[in-house]
Scaffold this motif. Structure first.
Motif, PDB file in Angstrom:
ATOM      1  N   SER A 145       0.838  -1.202   0.000  1.00 12.72           N
ATOM      2  CA  SER A 145       0.000   0.000   0.000  1.00 12.72           C
ATOM      3  C   SER A 145       0.871   1.250   0.000  1.00 12.72           C
ATOM      4  N   ALA A 146       1.927   1.237   0.820  1.00 11.28           N
ATOM      5  CA  ALA A 146       2.819   2.399   0.879  1.00 11.28           C
ATOM      6  C   ALA A 146       3.498   2.638  -0.457  1.00 11.28           C
ATOM      7  N   LEU A 147       3.975   1.574  -1.096  1.00 10.77           N
ATOM      8  CA  LEU A 147       4.691   1.722  -2.366  1.00 10.77           C
ATOM      9  C   LEU A 147       3.756   2.157  -3.484  1.00 10.77           C
ATOM     10  N   ILE A 148       2.555   1.555  -3.544  1.00 10.24           N
ATOM     11  CA  ILE A 148       1.589   1.906  -4.597  1.00 10.24           C
ATOM     12  C   ILE A 148       1.140   3.358  -4.445  1.00 10.24           C
ATOM     13  N   HIS A 149       0.864   3.792  -3.227  1.00 12.80           N
ATOM     14  CA  HIS A 149       0.249   5.096  -3.001  1.00 12.80           C
ATOM     15  C   HIS A 149       1.261   6.238  -2.905  1.00 12.80           C
ATOM     16  N   ALA A 150       2.502   5.913  -2.588  1.00 14.71           N
ATOM     17  CA  ALA A 150       3.468   6.988  -2.355  1.00 14.71           C
ATOM     18  C   ALA A 150       4.274   7.330  -3.603  1.00 14.71           C
ATOM     19  N   ALA A 151       4.846   6.335  -4.269  1.00 15.34           N
ATOM     20  CA  ALA A 151       5.812   6.660  -5.321  1.00 15.34           C
ATOM     21  C   ALA A 151       5.570   5.940  -6.639  1.00 15.34           C
ATOM     22  N   THR A 152       4.802   4.889  -6.660  1.00 18.76           N
ATOM     23  CA  THR A 152       4.608   4.136  -7.908  1.00 18.76           C
ATOM     24  C   THR A 152       3.119   4.021  -8.218  1.00 18.76           C
ATOM     25  N   MET A 153       2.815   3.426  -9.320  1.00 14.69           N
ATOM     26  CA  MET A 153       1.445   3.108  -9.747  1.00 14.69           C
ATOM     27  C   MET A 153       0.570   4.345  -9.882  1.00 14.69           C
TER      28      MET A 153
END
Length: 629
Positions: free
Chosen positions: A236-244
């Motif tokens: 969730s952190a990776l998708i919402h913060a810097a990617t996707m």
């Protein structure tokens, strides 16, 4: 080789590689971004068809190296966090490999020098989001969420691909530097669709923006984003913060030289972004899952970025994107530490009084929430406040309309952030006793990650403000194109001071109202909601996300399923095709076999009858001959 290396072996190989990546991203940022250079490196041929060709090429300019740096920093922190958070998971190694693959495709996307390579990275992050959301594949809800994310993103991706192909029909090349030079010559070009004539650039921009709506979860194609919370918290952190989700905003910024020639679509983008910012903030106000509240805040902040691009201030949108990456990663990873420490409890109504048990996580969520609200002198303040000032100084009907939309969104953002803080940390605990007894704060590895993100959420906005959006700054150089008539950032410096304070007033008012409702009048308000049917109906509509999922299921999904069953399956597959295909040949073969059998039976009867008569005559002659003898 993960199974052969084991968990420790994978970590020992990964950490040095991540460190090297981080160092290289800083070096490239300083060498290219700070020195305002542009480097295009062609690795080799990919697709060659007569005069059309696509290269494996990488474009390094101020925009791409800044994005690479943000992606690598957040990925590195999430990876380190995951080592602690997911270490005891039986599929720990597979999870780390998915994280790395996700980041790889994001880097392909942001460094691509042509639209096809960008589309490869675009589809790659979509694939990896499916794999990560459904990581715990034994959970039905995780599988449903992953399929939902994949299908909704495919809707946007299809139209994005149509936009790319339309560009190809006129430019015969998909490299950004070629399209940049050809687009001004296509301003008056028209295209006929369903016997109606449209401006070519408007059509292309519209299709490209539909792709952005799917990937960046704008209203209408936003329903996948909250459900993506079914994956592990680091995802969730990776998708919402810097990617996707940031990939859509990056596409708008990268293709600014196309969108600038389509004022109609820019107005549409402005309206959709502002509507998404307010809509998501209202829904987040009455959610009870801690991760879904933060997810809807992401959706709302993406609305800010998108409508800022619609106002032709792409550098400001990127500035907010970079700030958002730090405080959103901080919010998710701090929430993950609480969920992990409370035996996977995510309902904020089942928490309360956790400030003493989770002081580090409280600090992270507190700082992240203040930055999200745009509290003065934290990271979010430096971008969010300027976005609203820039919005106000457009002095158009749509500008005024979207300004009050976004000021209202700021009010609701402050309200749901305060509600989250109060119900999780300050109210009397409603958690189960066994959860409280076994509750534990994160270890030193997680503490390090949260500390770095806290520092980023406090200082990054201040440190990068002048570089990204300072007056006279040419950091982005020629990587962002804005028509001279659309450059209005300077006007925001001269609006009345009291206008600049309006968003801050609304933020503090939202904090005050939320605290008052949740602390002093929570029992009375709950009683009023339950007794008054109209108020309860409004509460239900917001809590159930305006029934978007039910509307889609009833009016779209069910219709397509019925169409697929009654038309495609029963009428065509099991009807026409089978009757013209296997059933036809089977019935014909059965008919001819029956005819042959009947004919053969008659023939056999005749042979038997004739043989019997012949034998009878033969025996009669034989007996007669013997009698004579």
């Amino acid at each position: 080789m993960g199974k052969s290396l084991g968990r420790i072996g994978v970590i020992l190989i990964s950490i040095p590689n991540i460190t090297i990546n981080l160092i290289l991203s800083f070096i490239v940022f300083i060498d290219i971004g700070m020195k305002e250079k542009t480097v295009i490196y062609t690795f080799g041929k990919w697709i060659v068809s007569q005069y059309f060709y696509i290269n494996w090429g990488f474009l390094f300019d101020s925009l791409s190296v800044s994005m690479v740096l943000i992606v690598i920093i957040i990925y590195s922190l999430v990876y380190i966090y995951s080592i602690d958070y997911m270490y005891n998971d039986p599929h720990f190694i597979r999870f780390l490999s998915y994280l790395s693959l996700f980041t790889f495709f994001m880097l392909i996307l942001v460094t691509a020098d042509n639209l096809i390579q960008l589309f490869l990275g675009w589809e790659g992050v979509g694939l990896c989001s499916y794999l990560l959301i459904s990581f715990w594949y034994t959970r039905i809800q995780a599988l449903k969420a992953a399929i939902k994310a994949m299908i909704i993103n495919r809707i946007g991706d299809f139209w994005f691909l149509v936009g790319i192909l339309l560009l190809l029909t006129q430019t015969y090349n998909l490299e950004f530097n070629v399209i940049y030079n050809l687009i001004p010559h296509l301003i008056d070009k028209t295209i006929i669709i369903l016997n109606y004539e449209f401006n070519f650039i408007n059509v292309v921009c519209f299709f490209l923006f539909l792709g952005v709506m799917g990937k960046s979860a704008q209203i209408g194609l936003h329903t996948w984003l909250p459900d993506a919370m079914e994956g592990p918290t680091p995802v969730s952190a990776l998708i919402h913060a810097a990617t996707m989700v940031t990939a859509g905003v990056f596409l708008l910024i990268r293709c600014s030289f196309i969108f600038e020639y389509s004022p109609t679509i820019l107005l549409f983008i402005t309206f959709i972004g502002a509507l998404t910012a307010l809509f998501a903030a209202i829904i987040g106000l009455l959610q009870n899952d801690i991760k879904k509240i933060i997810a809807y805040s992401t959706c709302s902040q993406l609305g800010y970025m998108v409508f800022t691009c619609g106002l032709s201030n792409y550098s400001l949108a990127f500035f907010h994107l970079s700030n958002h990456a730090f405080f959103k990663a901080l919010l998710f990873l701090s929430a993950g530490a609480i969920i992990h420490g409370l035996s996977n409890e995510q309902d904020i109504r089942r928490m309360g009084g956790l400030i003493q048990l989770f002081p580090l996580s409280y600090t992270g969520i507190f700082i992240g929430s203040l930055a999200l609200m745009g509290f003065p002198f934290l990271t979010g303040f430096y971008s969010k406040d300027i976005i609203l000032e820039f919005n106000y100084c457009h002095f158009t009907i749509l500008g005024t309309f979207t300004y009050w939309f976004n000021v209202s969104a700021a009010f609701f953002t402050a309200a749901y952030s305060t509600r989250l803080l109060y119900l999780v940390f300050f109210t009397k605990t409603n958690a189960y006793k066994k959860y409280i007894i076994n509750a534990h704060e994160a270890n030193k590895l997680t503490a390090f990650v949260l500390f770095v993100l806290c520092m980023g959420s406090i200082f990054v906005g201040y440190l990068t403000h002048d570089m990204f959006i300072g007056l006279g700054s040419d950091f982005f150089n020629n990587s962002i194109y804005i028509l001279p008539k659309n450059v209005t950032l300077l006007d925001s410096e001269f609006i009345p001071f009291y206008i600049k304070l309006i968003p801050i007033y609304f933020t503090f008012f939202g904090i005050f109202i939320s605290f008052l409702f949740n602390y002093k009048y929570s029992y009375k308000i709950t009683k009023i909601i339950l007794i008054n049917k109209k108020i309860y109906s409004i509460y239900t509509i917001i809590n159930k996300k305006f029934f978007f999922d039910k509307i889609y299921n009833y009016f779209i999904a069910r219709k397509f399923l019925n169409l697929g069953y009654h038309i495609s399956f029963k009428l065509i597959d099991k009807g026409i095709l089978e009757n013209l295909g296997p059933n036809f040949f089977y019935n014909k073969m059965l008919y001819y076999m029956y005819k042959y059998t009947v004919y053969n039976n008659k023939l056999n009867s005749f042979i038997i009858y004739f043989s019997s008569i012949t034998l009878t005559i033969f025996f009669f002659i034989l007996l007669l001959f013997l009698f004579i003898l």
